[in-house]
Write a protein that holds these residues in place. Structure first.
Motif, PDB file in Angstrom:
ATOM      1  N   GLN A  82      21.534  43.671  36.240  1.00 12.45           N
ATOM      2  CA  GLN A  82      22.413  42.651  36.807  1.00 12.45           C
ATOM      3  C   GLN A  82      23.307  42.040  35.729  1.00 12.45           C
ATOM      4  OE1 GLN A  82      20.050  39.578  38.677  1.00 12.45           O
ATOM      5  NE2 GLN A  82      21.712  38.121  38.403  1.00 12.45           N
ATOM      6  N   MET A  83      22.701  41.763  34.583  1.00  7.64           N
ATOM      7  CA  MET A  83      23.459  41.153  33.492  1.00  7.64           C
ATOM      8  C   MET A  83      24.526  42.131  32.980  1.00  7.64           C
ATOM      9  SD  MET A  83      23.660  40.931  29.899  1.00  7.64           S
ATOM     10  CE  MET A  83      22.179  41.614  29.207  1.00  7.64           C
ATOM     11  N   ALA A  84      24.146  43.401  32.857  1.00  4.22           N
ATOM     12  CA  ALA A  84      25.084  44.398  32.353  1.00  4.22           C
ATOM     13  C   ALA A  84      26.257  44.559  33.322  1.00  4.22           C
ATOM     14  CB  ALA A  84      24.389  45.738  32.150  1.00  4.22           C
ATOM     15  N   ALA A  85      25.964  44.561  34.622  1.00  2.53           N
ATOM     16  CA  ALA A  85      27.025  44.731  35.621  1.00  2.53           C
ATOM     17  C   ALA A  85      28.001  43.559  35.550  1.00  2.53           C
ATOM     18  CB  ALA A  85      26.410  44.834  37.011  1.00  2.53           C
ATOM     19  N   LYS A  86      27.458  42.343  35.431  1.00  2.00           N
ATOM     20  CA  LYS A  86      28.313  41.164  35.341  1.00  2.00           C
ATOM     21  C   LYS A  86      29.211  41.241  34.111  1.00  2.00           C
ATOM     22  CE  LYS A  86      25.305  37.765  36.586  1.00  2.00           C
ATOM     23  NZ  LYS A  86      24.555  36.545  36.346  1.00  2.00           N
ATOM     24  N   THR A  87      28.606  41.637  32.985  1.00  5.04           N
ATOM     25  CA  THR A  87      29.363  41.691  31.733  1.00  5.04           C
ATOM     26  C   THR A  87      30.498  42.711  31.839  1.00  5.04           C
ATOM     27  OG1 THR A  87      27.273  41.294  30.620  1.00  5.04           O
ATOM     28  CG2 THR A  87      29.105  41.954  29.230  1.00  5.04           C
ATOM     29  N   LEU A  88      30.151  43.909  32.301  1.00  7.16           N
ATOM     30  CA  LEU A  88      31.164  44.959  32.435  1.00  7.16           C
ATOM     31  C   LEU A  88      32.284  44.517  33.356  1.00  7.16           C
ATOM     32  CD1 LEU A  88      29.388  48.402  32.773  1.00  7.16           C
ATOM     33  CD2 LEU A  88      31.234  47.772  31.208  1.00  7.16           C
ATOM     34  N   GLY A  89      31.895  43.955  34.507  1.00  3.59           N
ATOM     35  CA  GLY A  89      32.876  43.506  35.502  1.00  3.59           C
ATOM     36  C   GLY A  89      33.838  42.499  34.887  1.00  3.59           C
ATOM     37  N   LEU A  90      33.296  41.522  34.157  1.00  4.12           N
ATOM     38  CA  LEU A  90      34.166  40.488  33.570  1.00  4.12           C
ATOM     39  C   LEU A  90      35.048  41.068  32.467  1.00  4.12           C
ATOM     40  CD1 LEU A  90      31.875  37.330  33.418  1.00  4.12           C
ATOM     41  CD2 LEU A  90      34.097  37.506  34.528  1.00  4.12           C
ATOM     42  N   TYR A  91      34.493  41.970  31.670  1.00  4.84           N
ATOM     43  CA  TYR A  91      35.301  42.584  30.611  1.00  4.84           C
ATOM     44  C   TYR A  91      36.490  43.329  31.218  1.00  4.84           C
ATOM     45  CZ  TYR A  91      32.120  41.619  26.672  1.00  4.84           C
ATOM     46  OH  TYR A  91      31.390  41.007  25.691  1.00  4.84           O
ATOM     47  N   LEU A  92      36.229  44.098  32.264  1.00  2.00           N
ATOM     48  CA  LEU A  92      37.319  44.862  32.880  1.00  2.00           C
ATOM     49  C   LEU A  92      38.322  43.934  33.560  1.00  2.00           C
ATOM     50  CD1 LEU A  92      35.411  47.954  34.300  1.00  2.00           C
ATOM     51  CD2 LEU A  92      36.809  47.822  32.250  1.00  2.00           C
ATOM     52  N   LEU A  93      37.798  42.934  34.268  1.00  2.59           N
ATOM     53  CA  LEU A  93      38.682  42.010  34.985  1.00  2.59           C
ATOM     54  C   LEU A  93      39.632  41.292  34.027  1.00  2.59           C
ATOM     55  CD1 LEU A  93      39.323  40.474  37.697  1.00  2.59           C
ATOM     56  CD2 LEU A  93      37.819  38.678  36.831  1.00  2.59           C
ATOM     57  N   THR A  94      39.075  40.752  32.919  1.00  4.89           N
ATOM     58  CA  THR A  94      39.944  40.010  31.994  1.00  4.89           C
ATOM     59  C   THR A  94      40.985  40.941  31.377  1.00  4.89           C
ATOM     60  OG1 THR A  94      38.229  40.283  30.307  1.00  4.89           O
ATOM     61  CG2 THR A  94      38.367  38.139  31.365  1.00  4.89           C
ATOM     62  N   THR A  95      40.608  42.198  31.134  1.00  5.46           N
ATOM     63  CA  THR A  95      41.586  43.120  30.549  1.00  5.46           C
ATOM     64  C   THR A  95      42.695  43.427  31.551  1.00  5.46           C
ATOM     65  OG1 THR A  95      39.765  44.092  29.316  1.00  5.46           O
ATOM     66  CG2 THR A  95      41.840  45.281  29.260  1.00  5.46           C
ATOM     67  N   ALA A  96      42.312  43.635  32.821  1.00  7.20           N
ATOM     68  CA  ALA A  96      43.324  43.913  33.838  1.00  7.20           C
ATOM     69  C   ALA A  96      44.275  42.718  33.972  1.00  7.20           C
ATOM     70  CB  ALA A  96      42.661  44.233  35.169  1.00  7.20           C
ATOM     71  N   ILE A  97      43.737  41.503  33.925  1.00  5.31           N
ATOM     72  CA  ILE A  97      44.609  40.310  33.988  1.00  5.31           C
ATOM     73  C   ILE A  97      45.552  40.308  32.786  1.00  5.31           C
ATOM     74  CG2 ILE A  97      44.669  37.774  33.886  1.00  5.31           C
ATOM     75  CD1 ILE A  97      41.982  37.715  35.298  1.00  5.31           C
ATOM     76  N   ALA A  98      45.002  40.673  31.621  1.00  2.00           N
ATOM     77  CA  ALA A  98      45.812  40.656  30.394  1.00  2.00           C
ATOM     78  C   ALA A  98      47.013  41.605  30.507  1.00  2.00           C
ATOM     79  CB  ALA A  98      44.956  41.037  29.190  1.00  2.00           C
TER      80      ALA A  98
END
Ligand code: ASP
Length: 427
Positions: A82-98
């Motif tokens: 669960q923690m890994a999924a959250k981390t990956l999701g946030l990393y990808l999301l912030t990059t896409a926003i960037a």
């Protein structure tokens, strides 16, 4: 003086001296030029390289040892997935926003308008590995080889396996864990030693760099350069801080203050990877993130989360398209967002790699890869700034994940900025 202030002072003095030496070296053959060359090559270069080597030296042992402890603590609660999924999701999301932000700003500012294309020389793109290869390559065949090569994802996989196995090995596992926990403390103490030397190391690195940096290139590429800087600032100060506030309800300013040493290191070394020891120290000792989270999120972030790099790539794509007079369609923009996000995953956290993976993005939308030659001149300085954003992003996401898992020590988070947390425990 706190250590952050000392590092900052080292940076500023390094930049000033570097710029001065740059001017002195211009008068070739003179005493001043010889002295400058001696200082740059025999003093600053040597100390700077030793400083970077000492930082890199700690990366592999720290990540491995710390993640074995972290994964075994997580394994007990079986929350790793669960923690890994959250981390990956946030990393990808912030990059896409960037990237999206970069594309939007670049389209408003039009940095490539009026650029003469004929000045571009040739640039050879390296062939990109296939997705299949990348995926298979995450799994190590030989842990010693993975460590010798500093292959971060392979080290992460091996450390997690080992950490989970430790928790399932009863008393014997406990013995191994005790050893790793002590080892972790020892490596962290080595990081503290090194952080005390940082002001001098950073001074030498920047003096060397600025003595050779051609600032004049910035004038020709001012619009491109400042668009990247602007988007980096907006992303680092507005997007991150808004997201952070919304997701944690904690003070974004306190986060920024706590992250500062890691940002300064990232800026001076242009390497998320070499900064890992400092980011880890900052995450655990200043922000208050539990080891079980930070030991996973920090090395992973330094390897796959590069928002600053994605921003440079977004602006560069629009810049090159405009310089070559090529229109990018809406579908093209979506492709840029997707590939730049993936390219950021594939960019190693070492200086200048973002420029190499930019070729992937350009090829995806049919832009000429030679366009990269146009922006090389200012990339060194942009690399420093985007690396600082990359590392800030790692810390922000790590804090959000830790908070959502109930593994953030809020007392440390809110108090530490007033204390000097680098003090190694007295012997
Ligand atoms: N230097 C960057 C980093 O280490 C990567 C890049 O953009 O070249 O995060």
């Amino acid at each position: 003086m706190t250590l952050s202030t000392k590092i900052l002072l080292g940076m500023v003095l390094g930049v000033i001296l570097g710029a001065l030496l740059n001017v002195l070296s211009a008068s070739e053959g003179s005493f001043a030029a010889n002295l400058a060359a001696w200082l740059i090559n025999s003093v600053f270069d040597v100390i700077g390289k030793i400083f970077i080597a000492s930082l890199k030296l700690l990366v592999v042992p720290l990540v491995f040892v710390s993640l074995v402890c972290g994964a075994s603590a997580m394994g007990v609660n079986a929350r790793m997935g669960q923690m890994a999924a959250k981390t990956l999701g946030l990393y990808l999301l912030t990059t896409a926003i960037a990237v999206t932000l970069a594309l939007a700003f670049a389209n408003i500012i039009d940095p490539g308008m009026g650029i003469e294309m004929s000045s571009a020389s040739t640039y050879e793109a390296k062939p990109a590995p296939s997705v299949k290869e990348v995926l298979i390559n995450i799994f190590p065949t030989n842990p010693v080889k993975a460590m010798a090569e500093g292959n971060m994802l392979q080290i992460i996989v091996f450390a997690i396996l080992m950490g989970v196995a430790v928790t399932h090995s009863g008393e014997k596992g406990q013995n191994v864990l005790n050893f790793f926990e002590s080892f972790n403390e020892v490596v962290m103490t080595m990081v503290s030693f090194l952080m005390h030397l940082a002001p001098y190391g950073v001074f030498c690195l920047l003096a060397k760099l600025f003595s050779e940096l051609g600032i004049s290139a910035i004038a020709d590429l001012a619009k491109y350069f400042f668009t990247v800087v602007l988007v980096l600032l907006v992303h680092g100060l507005v997007v991150y801080m808004t997201l952070f506030k919304a997701l944690t309800r904690l003070s974004p300013l306190t986060l920024l203050k706590n992250v500062r040493p890691a940002m300064l290191f990232a800026f001076s070394t242009s390497s998320s990877s070499a900064t890992i020891p400092v980011t880890m120290n900052v995450a655990e000792r200043r922000i208050g993130i539990d080891n079980s989270i930070a030991s996973f999120t920090v090395p992973l972030g330094a390897t796959i989360n590069m928002d600053g790099t994605a921003i440079m790539q977004g602006v560069a794509t629009v810049f090159i398209a405009q310089a070559f007079n090529i229109d990018i369609s809406l579908g093209g923009y979506i492709a840029v967002i997707l590939t730049a996000t993936l390219a950021s995953v594939g960019t190693a956290g070492v200086p200048g790699v973002g420029l190499i993976t930019l070729a992937l993005v350009l090829q995806q939308v049919g832009l000429p890869v030679e366009g990269i030659a146009l922006i090389i001149g200012v990339d060194r300085l942009l690399d420093m700034m985007r690396t600082a954003v990359n590392v800030t992003g790692d810390c922000m996401v790590s804090t959000v994940v830790a908070r959502s898992e109930g593994l953030l020590d809020e007392t440390i988070f809110s108090e530490v900025s007033d204390r000097d947390e680098y003090q190694a425990t007295e012997p």
